[in-house]
Design a protein around this motif. Structure first.
Motif, PDB file in Angstrom:
ATOM      1  N   LEU A   4       5.303  -5.125   5.141  1.00 27.32           N
ATOM      2  CA  LEU A   4       6.314  -5.265   4.302  1.00 27.32           C
ATOM      3  C   LEU A   4       5.576  -5.128   2.999  1.00 27.32           C
ATOM      4  O   LEU A   4       4.053  -5.219   2.498  1.00 27.32           O
ATOM      5  CB  LEU A   4       7.540  -5.884   4.562  1.00 27.32           C
ATOM      6  CG  LEU A   4       7.907  -6.399   4.853  1.00 27.32           C
ATOM      7  CD1 LEU A   4       8.611  -7.934   5.001  1.00 27.32           C
ATOM      8  CD2 LEU A   4       9.226  -5.517   4.954  1.00 27.32           C
ATOM      9  N   GLU A   6       5.528  -4.972  -0.910  1.00 27.55           N
ATOM     10  CA  GLU A   6       6.279  -4.761  -2.263  1.00 27.55           C
ATOM     11  C   GLU A   6       5.447  -4.704  -3.559  1.00 27.55           C
ATOM     12  O   GLU A   6       4.249  -4.057  -3.693  1.00 27.55           O
ATOM     13  CB  GLU A   6       5.784  -6.417  -2.920  1.00 27.55           C
ATOM     14  CG  GLU A   6       6.716  -7.643  -2.124  1.00 27.55           C
ATOM     15  CD  GLU A   6       5.063  -8.048  -0.950  1.00 27.55           C
ATOM     16  OE1 GLU A   6       6.179  -9.609  -0.309  1.00 27.55           O
ATOM     17  OE2 GLU A   6       4.533  -7.918  -0.559  1.00 27.55           O
ATOM     18  N   SER A   7       6.298  -4.559  -4.852  1.00 29.50           N
ATOM     19  CA  SER A   7       5.540  -3.470  -6.174  1.00 29.50           C
ATOM     20  C   SER A   7       6.886  -3.986  -7.074  1.00 29.50           C
ATOM     21  O   SER A   7       7.898  -4.175  -6.807  1.00 29.50           O
ATOM     22  CB  SER A   7       5.502  -2.156  -5.331  1.00 29.50           C
ATOM     23  OG  SER A   7       6.548  -1.389  -5.108  1.00 29.50           O
ATOM     24  N   SER A  21      10.599  -4.125  -5.825  1.00 29.95           N
ATOM     25  CA  SER A  21      10.453  -3.198  -4.785  1.00 29.95           C
ATOM     26  C   SER A  21      10.121  -3.946  -3.028  1.00 29.95           C
ATOM     27  O   SER A  21       8.476  -4.481  -3.151  1.00 29.95           O
ATOM     28  CB  SER A  21      10.587  -1.575  -4.407  1.00 29.95           C
ATOM     29  OG  SER A  21      11.538  -1.251  -5.704  1.00 29.95           O
ATOM     30  N   CYS A  22      10.415  -4.007  -2.001  1.00 24.35           N
ATOM     31  CA  CYS A  22       9.670  -3.932  -0.826  1.00 24.35           C
ATOM     32  C   CYS A  22      10.057  -2.930   0.172  1.00 24.35           C
ATOM     33  O   CYS A  22      11.820  -2.250   0.295  1.00 24.35           O
ATOM     34  CB  CYS A  22      10.154  -5.869   0.051  1.00 24.35           C
ATOM     35  SG  CYS A  22       9.939  -5.660   1.159  1.00 24.35           S
ATOM     36  N   SER A  23       8.880  -1.910   0.128  1.00 22.28           N
ATOM     37  CA  SER A  23       8.511  -1.584   1.639  1.00 22.28           C
ATOM     38  C   SER A  23       8.720  -1.691   2.083  1.00 22.28           C
ATOM     39  O   SER A  23       7.501  -2.035   3.706  1.00 22.28           O
ATOM     40  CB  SER A  23       8.499   0.591   1.300  1.00 22.28           C
ATOM     41  OG  SER A  23       8.352   1.446   1.968  1.00 22.28           O
ATOM     42  N   SER A  25       7.989  -0.391   7.162  1.00 18.09           N
ATOM     43  CA  SER A  25       7.791   0.531   7.912  1.00 18.09           C
ATOM     44  C   SER A  25       7.873  -0.646   8.964  1.00 18.09           C
ATOM     45  O   SER A  25       7.849  -1.824   9.385  1.00 18.09           O
ATOM     46  CB  SER A  25       6.379   0.805   6.961  1.00 18.09           C
ATOM     47  OG  SER A  25       6.406   0.849   6.283  1.00 18.09           O
ATOM     48  N   ASP A  74      18.289  -0.307   0.729  1.00 15.13           N
ATOM     49  CA  ASP A  74      18.355   0.761   0.319  1.00 15.13           C
ATOM     50  C   ASP A  74      17.835   1.236   2.364  1.00 15.13           C
ATOM     51  O   ASP A  74      17.160   1.202   2.240  1.00 15.13           O
ATOM     52  CB  ASP A  74      17.904   1.414   0.008  1.00 15.13           C
ATOM     53  CG  ASP A  74      18.012   3.786  -0.293  1.00 15.13           C
ATOM     54  OD1 ASP A  74      18.458   3.776   0.412  1.00 15.13           O
ATOM     55  OD2 ASP A  74      17.716   4.259  -1.457  1.00 15.13           O
ATOM     56  N   LYS A  77      16.068   4.495   3.233  1.00 16.30           N
ATOM     57  CA  LYS A  77      14.983   4.450   2.274  1.00 16.30           C
ATOM     58  C   LYS A  77      13.943   3.202   2.971  1.00 16.30           C
ATOM     59  O   LYS A  77      12.911   3.336   2.647  1.00 16.30           O
ATOM     60  CB  LYS A  77      14.311   4.547   0.928  1.00 16.30           C
ATOM     61  CG  LYS A  77      15.501   5.541  -0.018  1.00 16.30           C
ATOM     62  CD  LYS A  77      14.987   5.747  -1.229  1.00 16.30           C
ATOM     63  CE  LYS A  77      15.955   7.183  -1.658  1.00 16.30           C
ATOM     64  NZ  LYS A  77      15.455   7.243  -3.213  1.00 16.30           N
ATOM     65  N   THR A  79      14.161  -0.100   2.834  1.00 17.55           N
ATOM     66  CA  THR A  79      13.628  -0.645   0.452  1.00 17.55           C
ATOM     67  C   THR A  79      14.400  -1.572  -0.035  1.00 17.55           C
ATOM     68  O   THR A  79      15.846  -0.890   0.250  1.00 17.55           O
ATOM     69  CB  THR A  79      13.189   0.631  -0.264  1.00 17.55           C
ATOM     70  OG1 THR A  79      12.469   1.450  -0.179  1.00 17.55           O
ATOM     71  CG2 THR A  79      12.718  -0.278  -1.698  1.00 17.55           C
ATOM     72  N   PHE A  81      15.034  -4.545  -2.410  1.00 15.67           N
ATOM     73  CA  PHE A  81      15.113  -4.308  -4.262  1.00 15.67           C
ATOM     74  C   PHE A  81      15.832  -5.950  -4.406  1.00 15.67           C
ATOM     75  O   PHE A  81      16.324  -6.707  -3.989  1.00 15.67           O
ATOM     76  CB  PHE A  81      16.082  -3.480  -5.054  1.00 15.67           C
ATOM     77  CG  PHE A  81      15.854  -2.119  -4.515  1.00 15.67           C
ATOM     78  CD1 PHE A  81      16.786  -1.364  -3.372  1.00 15.67           C
ATOM     79  CD2 PHE A  81      14.829  -1.129  -5.403  1.00 15.67           C
ATOM     80  CE1 PHE A  81      16.217   0.545  -3.501  1.00 15.67           C
ATOM     81  CE2 PHE A  81      14.586  -0.215  -5.000  1.00 15.67           C
ATOM     82  CZ  PHE A  81      15.180   0.877  -3.683  1.00 15.67           C
ATOM     83  N   CYS A  97       8.812 -11.163  -0.004  1.00 22.07           N
ATOM     84  CA  CYS A  97       9.671  -9.926   0.958  1.00 22.07           C
ATOM     85  C   CYS A  97       9.765 -10.518   2.197  1.00 22.07           C
ATOM     86  O   CYS A  97       7.994 -10.566   2.818  1.00 22.07           O
ATOM     87  CB  CYS A  97       9.609  -8.718   0.421  1.00 22.07           C
ATOM     88  SG  CYS A  97      10.397  -7.305   1.828  1.00 22.07           S
TER      89      CYS A  97
END
Length: 125
Positions: A4, A6-7, A21-23, A25, A74, A77, A79, A81, A97
């Motif tokens: 995870l 974050e940004s 945001s937290c991407s 993977s 999302d 994606k 992601t 939020f 996150c």
């Protein structure tokens, strides 16, 4: 395994807004049931902000952020939020996150196995 990142953190004046945001993977056969945002202010314990079930999208919020913050996901994606509006100085904290592969209490940190490194949010008066 789940990673995870974050940004979106930063500095803003009271009354302003930020979107975190937290991407996520995922590798191997990893799957997730829920995700959440937590925060930790200096000298205080980590506290929950909001959580969301990935299947169905049901959400829960801490009373302190209801009607100001919105958690969303999302799926396509991968992601997560957190839209933060009407920010207050007491919202200043490192925001984390988190993700869980198990069914459990959406707002309990014990439920979460995976954590990001955090992103700083500073709200000035």
């Amino acid at each position: 395994q789940v990673q995870l990142v974050e940004s979106g953190g930063g500095s803003v004046q009271a009354g302003g807004a930020l979107r975190l945001s937290c991407s996520a993977s995922l590798s191997g056969h990893s799957s997730l049931v829920s995700m959440a945002w937590f925060r930790q202010a200096p000298g205080k314990e980590r506290e929950v902000v909001a959580g969301i079930y990935i299947g169905g999208g049901r959400t829960k919020y801490a009373d302190s952020v209801k009607d100001r913050f919105t958690i969303s996901l999302d799926n396509a994606k991968g992601t997560l939020f957190l839209q933060m509006n009407i920010l207050k100085p007491e919202d200043t904290a490192i925001y984390y996150c988190a993700a869980s592969p198990d069914f459990g209490n959406l707002l309990d940190p014990v439920n979460y196995k995976y954590w990001g490194q955090g992103t700083q949010v500073t709200v000035s008066s």
